[in-house]
Design an enzyme around this catalytic site. Sequence first.
Site, PDB file in Angstrom:
ATOM      1  N   LYS A 198     -14.422 -16.599 -10.737  1.00 27.23           N
ATOM      2  CA  LYS A 198     -14.045 -14.832 -10.445  1.00 27.23           C
ATOM      3  C   LYS A 198     -15.301 -14.252 -10.990  1.00 27.23           C
ATOM      4  CE  LYS A 198     -10.451 -13.063 -13.517  1.00 27.23           C
ATOM      5  NZ  LYS A 198     -11.145 -11.573 -12.712  1.00 27.23           N
ATOM      6  N   HIS A 220       2.180   1.099 -13.093  1.00 29.42           N
ATOM      7  CA  HIS A 220       3.173   0.160 -12.996  1.00 29.42           C
ATOM      8  C   HIS A 220       4.565   0.017 -13.106  1.00 29.42           C
ATOM      9  CE1 HIS A 220       3.620  -4.749 -14.917  1.00 29.42           C
ATOM     10  NE2 HIS A 220       4.459  -4.221 -15.282  1.00 29.42           N
ATOM     11  N   ASN A 224      -4.371   2.066 -13.477  1.00 30.80           N
ATOM     12  CA  ASN A 224      -3.260   1.019 -12.916  1.00 30.80           C
ATOM     13  C   ASN A 224      -2.030   1.709 -13.310  1.00 30.80           C
ATOM     14  OD1 ASN A 224      -2.054  -0.991 -11.461  1.00 30.80           O
ATOM     15  ND2 ASN A 224      -1.355  -1.700 -13.661  1.00 30.80           N
ATOM     16  N   MET A 238      -3.539  -7.483  -7.019  1.00 31.68           N
ATOM     17  CA  MET A 238      -3.355  -8.563  -7.803  1.00 31.68           C
ATOM     18  C   MET A 238      -4.261  -9.624  -8.732  1.00 31.68           C
ATOM     19  SD  MET A 238       0.109  -7.773  -7.448  1.00 31.68           S
ATOM     20  CE  MET A 238       0.882  -9.051  -7.680  1.00 31.68           C
ATOM     21  N   ARG A 239      -5.337  -8.846  -8.633  1.00 31.41           N
ATOM     22  CA  ARG A 239      -6.228  -9.823  -9.323  1.00 31.41           C
ATOM     23  C   ARG A 239      -6.053  -8.973 -10.285  1.00 31.41           C
ATOM     24  NH1 ARG A 239      -9.421 -13.694  -6.962  1.00 31.41           N
ATOM     25  NH2 ARG A 239     -11.048 -13.726  -8.780  1.00 31.41           N
ATOM     26  N   GLY A 278       0.649  -0.909  -0.034  1.00 32.44           N
ATOM     27  CA  GLY A 278      -0.013   0.099  -0.090  1.00 32.44           C
ATOM     28  C   GLY A 278       0.859   1.074   0.272  1.00 32.44           C
ATOM     29  N   SER A 279       2.357   0.936  -0.333  1.00 30.14           N
ATOM     30  CA  SER A 279       3.163   2.183  -0.556  1.00 30.14           C
ATOM     31  C   SER A 279       2.123   3.240  -1.541  1.00 30.14           C
ATOM     32  CB  SER A 279       4.328   2.145  -1.203  1.00 30.14           C
ATOM     33  OG  SER A 279       4.260   1.862  -1.848  1.00 30.14           O
ATOM     34  N   ASN A 280       1.885   3.130  -2.264  1.00 27.22           N
ATOM     35  CA  ASN A 280       1.050   4.016  -3.612  1.00 27.22           C
ATOM     36  C   ASN A 280      -0.215   4.564  -3.611  1.00 27.22           C
ATOM     37  OD1 ASN A 280       3.349   4.608  -6.342  1.00 27.22           O
ATOM     38  ND2 ASN A 280       2.907   1.595  -5.794  1.00 27.22           N
TER      39      ASN A 280
HETATM   40  C1  GRF Z   1       3.770  -1.357  -6.678  1.00 26.02           C
HETATM   41  O1  GRF Z   1       5.514  -1.483  -7.479  1.00 26.02           O
HETATM   42  C2  GRF Z   1       3.175  -1.307  -8.182  1.00 26.02           C
HETATM   43  O2  GRF Z   1       3.866  -0.696  -9.628  1.00 26.02           O
HETATM   44  C3  GRF Z   1       2.563  -2.276  -8.536  1.00 26.02           C
HETATM   45  O3  GRF Z   1       2.766  -2.946  -7.709  1.00 26.02           O
HETATM   46  C4  GRF Z   1       3.411  -2.368  -6.399  1.00 26.02           C
HETATM   47  C5  GRF Z   1       2.700  -2.365  -5.700  1.00 26.02           C
HETATM   48  O4  GRF Z   1       3.550  -1.374  -4.068  1.00 26.02           O
HETATM   49  N1  GRF Z   1       1.651  -2.577  -9.824  1.00 26.02           N
HETATM   50  P1  GRF Z   1       2.195  -0.719  -3.578  1.00 26.02           P
HETATM   51  O5  GRF Z   1       1.558  -2.110  -2.287  1.00 26.02           O
HETATM   52  O6  GRF Z   1       2.230   0.705  -3.919  1.00 26.02           O
HETATM   53  O7  GRF Z   1       3.527  -0.643  -2.223  1.00 26.02           O
END
Ligand code: GRF
Length: 206
Positions: A69, A113, A111, A94-95, A16-18
């Site tokens: 799903k 990436h 999203n 992650m899904r 969850g850092s983003n």
């Molecule tokens: C990040 O590197 C993002 O680009 C990718 O998954 C990672 C998630 O990191 N999709 P966080 O959970 O936001 O720390």
Amino acid sequence: MTLNTFKLAVLVSGRGSNLQAIIDSIEKEELDADISIVISNTKDAMALSRAERHNIKTTFINPADYLSKRAFDTALIEKLKEYPIDLICLAGYMRILGEEVIQTFKEKIINIHPSLLPAFPGLNSQKQAIEYGVKFSGCTVHFVDSGIDSGPIISQTVVPIYDNDDEKSLSERILEQEHHLYPKAIKMVKENQIKINDRTVTHKTR
Ligand code: GRF
């Protein structure tokens, strides 16, 4: 906070850092938005406790409770519809979203990436970049379509790769840039600064 603030839903699975970068940007008033709900598909995601610490509503939807799903996706759609939402931000979710979710929230899901798409989509992008031997990688914010990391690109940041980099050091350098890029990209969408023309996204103010 005004009544017509831009409303976000953030979908998470892990660290969850983003999500934290988005929260911080809202709290610093750099991004005029409000997170209506954080949804996780993993129970103990650190992202959930980050949200709770900021009094943001959270929900865990357990994939094990659904036979298919599709049934999970339907539950996800129902949950999202309970809240006012202008934009859905995947932040380490992650899904893979099913077609029904994508069609229900058409052009409203983005999203982040950790590579310069279309290079190195999917998992372990930083490792893929190092193994391939590219000299630059980076991060990309894009609209989500039914492919894997294949939707129209909103913005990217380039990050250099050094000879002594490993997956960890590169991931850290990219992540730092992700935290700047994602809130800015949300702001662009919010301020209606971009236009999607089929595959490409153009920036009205550039
Ligand atoms: C990040 O590197 C993002 O680009 C990718 O998954 C990672 C998630 O990191 N999709 P966080 O959970 O936001 O720390």
